[in-house]
Design an enzyme around this catalytic site. Structure first.
Site, PDB file in Angstrom:
ATOM      1  N   ARG A   1     -12.726  -3.615  -8.024  1.00  0.00           N
ATOM      2  CA  ARG A   1     -12.305  -4.410  -6.873  1.00  0.00           C
ATOM      3  C   ARG A   1     -13.511  -4.797  -6.030  1.00  0.00           C
ATOM      4  O   ARG A   1     -14.358  -3.954  -5.708  1.00  0.00           O
ATOM      5  CB  ARG A   1     -11.293  -3.618  -6.035  1.00  0.00           C
ATOM      6  CG  ARG A   1     -10.563  -4.447  -5.013  1.00  0.00           C
ATOM      7  CD  ARG A   1      -9.543  -3.615  -4.256  1.00  0.00           C
ATOM      8  NE  ARG A   1     -10.179  -2.638  -3.379  1.00  0.00           N
ATOM      9  CZ  ARG A   1      -9.612  -2.133  -2.285  1.00  0.00           C
ATOM     10  NH1 ARG A   1      -8.399  -2.490  -1.950  1.00  0.00           N
ATOM     11  NH2 ARG A   1     -10.239  -1.245  -1.547  1.00  0.00           N
TER      12      ARG A   1
ATOM     13  N   TYR B   1     -10.972  -0.963  10.455  1.00  0.00           N
ATOM     14  CA  TYR B   1     -12.199  -0.460   9.846  1.00  0.00           C
ATOM     15  C   TYR B   1     -12.612  -1.242   8.608  1.00  0.00           C
ATOM     16  O   TYR B   1     -13.653  -0.970   8.030  1.00  0.00           O
ATOM     17  CB  TYR B   1     -12.079   1.028   9.507  1.00  0.00           C
ATOM     18  CG  TYR B   1     -10.842   1.414   8.737  1.00  0.00           C
ATOM     19  CD1 TYR B   1     -10.745   1.224   7.369  1.00  0.00           C
ATOM     20  CD2 TYR B   1      -9.757   1.986   9.402  1.00  0.00           C
ATOM     21  CE1 TYR B   1      -9.605   1.582   6.677  1.00  0.00           C
ATOM     22  CE2 TYR B   1      -8.609   2.341   8.719  1.00  0.00           C
ATOM     23  CZ  TYR B   1      -8.541   2.142   7.349  1.00  0.00           C
ATOM     24  OH  TYR B   1      -7.403   2.493   6.668  1.00  0.00           O
ATOM     25  N   LYS B   2     -11.802  -2.218   8.203  1.00  0.00           N
ATOM     26  CA  LYS B   2     -12.138  -3.037   7.041  1.00  0.00           C
ATOM     27  C   LYS B   2     -12.902  -4.275   7.508  1.00  0.00           C
ATOM     28  O   LYS B   2     -14.046  -4.179   7.912  1.00  0.00           O
ATOM     29  CB  LYS B   2     -10.872  -3.399   6.268  1.00  0.00           C
ATOM     30  CG  LYS B   2     -10.084  -2.182   5.750  1.00  0.00           C
ATOM     31  CD  LYS B   2      -8.865  -2.609   4.957  1.00  0.00           C
ATOM     32  CE  LYS B   2      -7.944  -1.437   4.645  1.00  0.00           C
ATOM     33  NZ  LYS B   2      -8.530  -0.477   3.703  1.00  0.00           N
TER      34      LYS B   2
ATOM     35  N   PHE C   1       0.848  -1.186   0.000  1.00  0.00           N
ATOM     36  CA  PHE C   1       0.000   0.000   0.000  1.00  0.00           C
ATOM     37  C   PHE C   1       0.887   1.241   0.000  1.00  0.00           C
ATOM     38  O   PHE C   1       1.854   1.314   0.772  1.00  0.00           O
ATOM     39  CB  PHE C   1      -0.913   0.001   1.222  1.00  0.00           C
ATOM     40  CG  PHE C   1      -2.020   1.015   1.119  1.00  0.00           C
ATOM     41  CD1 PHE C   1      -3.000   0.887   0.168  1.00  0.00           C
ATOM     42  CD2 PHE C   1      -2.054   2.111   1.965  1.00  0.00           C
ATOM     43  CE1 PHE C   1      -4.021   1.826   0.055  1.00  0.00           C
ATOM     44  CE2 PHE C   1      -3.058   3.052   1.862  1.00  0.00           C
ATOM     45  CZ  PHE C   1      -4.047   2.909   0.901  1.00  0.00           C
TER      46      PHE C   1
ATOM     47  N   ASP D   1       1.999  -6.058   7.315  1.00  0.00           N
ATOM     48  CA  ASP D   1       0.788  -5.240   7.377  1.00  0.00           C
ATOM     49  C   ASP D   1      -0.389  -6.166   7.080  1.00  0.00           C
ATOM     50  O   ASP D   1      -0.467  -6.770   6.006  1.00  0.00           O
ATOM     51  CB  ASP D   1       0.877  -4.107   6.339  1.00  0.00           C
ATOM     52  CG  ASP D   1      -0.308  -3.156   6.414  1.00  0.00           C
ATOM     53  OD1 ASP D   1      -1.385  -3.559   6.915  1.00  0.00           O
ATOM     54  OD2 ASP D   1      -0.183  -2.005   5.931  1.00  0.00           O
TER      55      ASP D   1
END
Length: 395
Positions: free
Chosen positions: A354, A207-208, A113, A182
């Site tokens: 996605r 939060y995912k 990321f 990560d």
């Protein structure tokens, strides 16, 4: 067996919406809504500052961390919450680099990321290190005797490609390096075993797939063999061994507590704590099996009904997380048209549609509806309207 019908009922899923974007932001658990209200009303409202002791706010980062530890293969007292993911990446990376002072190289891959790479670039400038970025498939060959830290996102945010954590960690250790993983696109989506893989550091957001809400705090894990030795560059008063002694000089707290920085986000942690209730009784093996079922069904359905789309994720489920990407030259517009039809996924530049599949609340009906609507939009060309090509602030 995990009852996924029951876990689905634990979420507020707006009527008429098929939500396939839990890899960006999880939906709201019903328990989180009620917990936020009671925390604000009964704790903040009635207890005021005494809530730090009476309601246990001070201990929240460790208590919630223990709940996440079970999902990532860590032990009690090894995970602590707080701050944003980028801050936790910086803490872990700086601490790992300091444990290898005679080495300068930080290795990552081009699928990492971008924010992680930005953090590494800034740290490299500050401590006279070198960041090397290679293609994901070239990571193994790039691990050599110059390496200080291998920093990777376990599941690629764009393609869903999954690294072999155990194998790469073993390779890094053989070269005398440390690993930082990560888990932003892994925790809550795939089976994880940090201890079994013998990893050194790990971080992740909540939060995912963990459904902690927008801006929910991140977590950090340090292997116990390093916990009392690490000295992160970013040191804050909550990581001091006696924060309320207000000493002028920093003295690290024992273990993972030293990875705390500032005042914890108490309301956000209360929401996350409630969101973690749904994980009670969820078996990691069941989670992974359901993820594979959903993603396999989606790939098969899209490839049969939408021949113009190109798969942008590994076909082998063992090398894939819980998300699937397909490429289209006008992917952004196609995704906006899908969202307008109530199928919510997202877009990643330059051309990727996605779709994230969260085993706790997605099912095969979601897969079927998404395939059906996507095929219709591509067939009739209704995605190609001016309003769908207009870029929003958040894509």
């Amino acid at each position: 067996m995990t009852d996924f019908a029951a876990t689905r009922r634990a979420f507020h899923l707006p009527e008429g919406i098929t939500y396939l974007d839990g890899n960006s932001l999880g939906p709201m658990p019903l328990a989180a809504r009620d917990r936020a209200a009671s925390m604000i009303r009964d704790e903040w409202g009635e207890m005021l500052i005494t809530g730090w002791n009476r309601a246990g706010w001070y201990a929240q980062p460790r208590r919630v961390g223990d709940r996440i530890a079970r999902l990532i293969g860590a032990g009690p007292g090894e995970v602590v919450m707080g701050d944003t993911l980028s801050i936790k990446v910086f803490q872990a990376l700086s601490a790992a680099r300091a444990l290898r002072p005679d080495r300068r190289v930080i290795l990552s891959d081009s699928g990492n990321f971008p924010s992680d790479l930005y953090v590494a670039q800034g740290l490299a400038r500050a401590v006279d290190a070198e960041l090397r970025v290679v293609a994901p498939e070239d990571v193994t060959a790039a691990i050599d005797g110059d390496l200080a830290v291998l920093m990777l996102t376990e599941v690629d945010y764009r393609t869903g490609r999954r690294h072999d954590m155990a194998a790469l960690t073993e390779r890094a250790h053989a070269a005398g390096a440390l690993t930082l993983w990560d888990l932003a696109h892994s925790a809550g989506a795939v089976d994880l075993d940090l201890t079994g893989a013998d990893a050194d550091f790990a971080v992740g957001c909540t939060y995912k797939y963990l459904n902690g809400g927008p801006g929910a705090p991140a977590f950090i894990w340090t292997h116990p063999r390093h916990a009392d030795a690490v000295q992160p560059i970013l040191q804050g008063w909550m990581g001091h061994r006696a924060p309320f002694a207000f000493d002028q000089d920093y003295a690290a707290a024992p273990g993972i507590e030293r990875m705390r920085v500032g005042t914890p986000p108490v309301i956000a942690l209360a929401v996350l704590d409630a969101a973690m209730d749904v994980w009670e009784g969820v078996a990691p093996a069941d989670l992974r099996a359901r993820s594979i079922d959903l993603t396999e069904a989606f790939i098969a359905g899209v490839e049969a009904a939408c021949p113009d789309l190109v798969l942008n994720s590994p076909r082998d489920s063992a090398r894939r997380g819980s998300q699937v990407g397909f490429r289209h030259p006008q992917g952004y517009a196609v995704m906006q048209a899908l969202i307008a039809e109530g199928i919510i996924g997202d877009f990643r530049a330059p051309d990727v549609l996605r779709f994230g599949f969260a085993p706790l609340y997605n099912d095969l009906e979601d897969v079927g509806r998404a395939v059906e609507v996507l095929a219709r939009l591509l067939r009739d060309g209704s995605w190609d309207r001016a309003k769908f090509h207009q870029l929003a602030d958040v894509t």
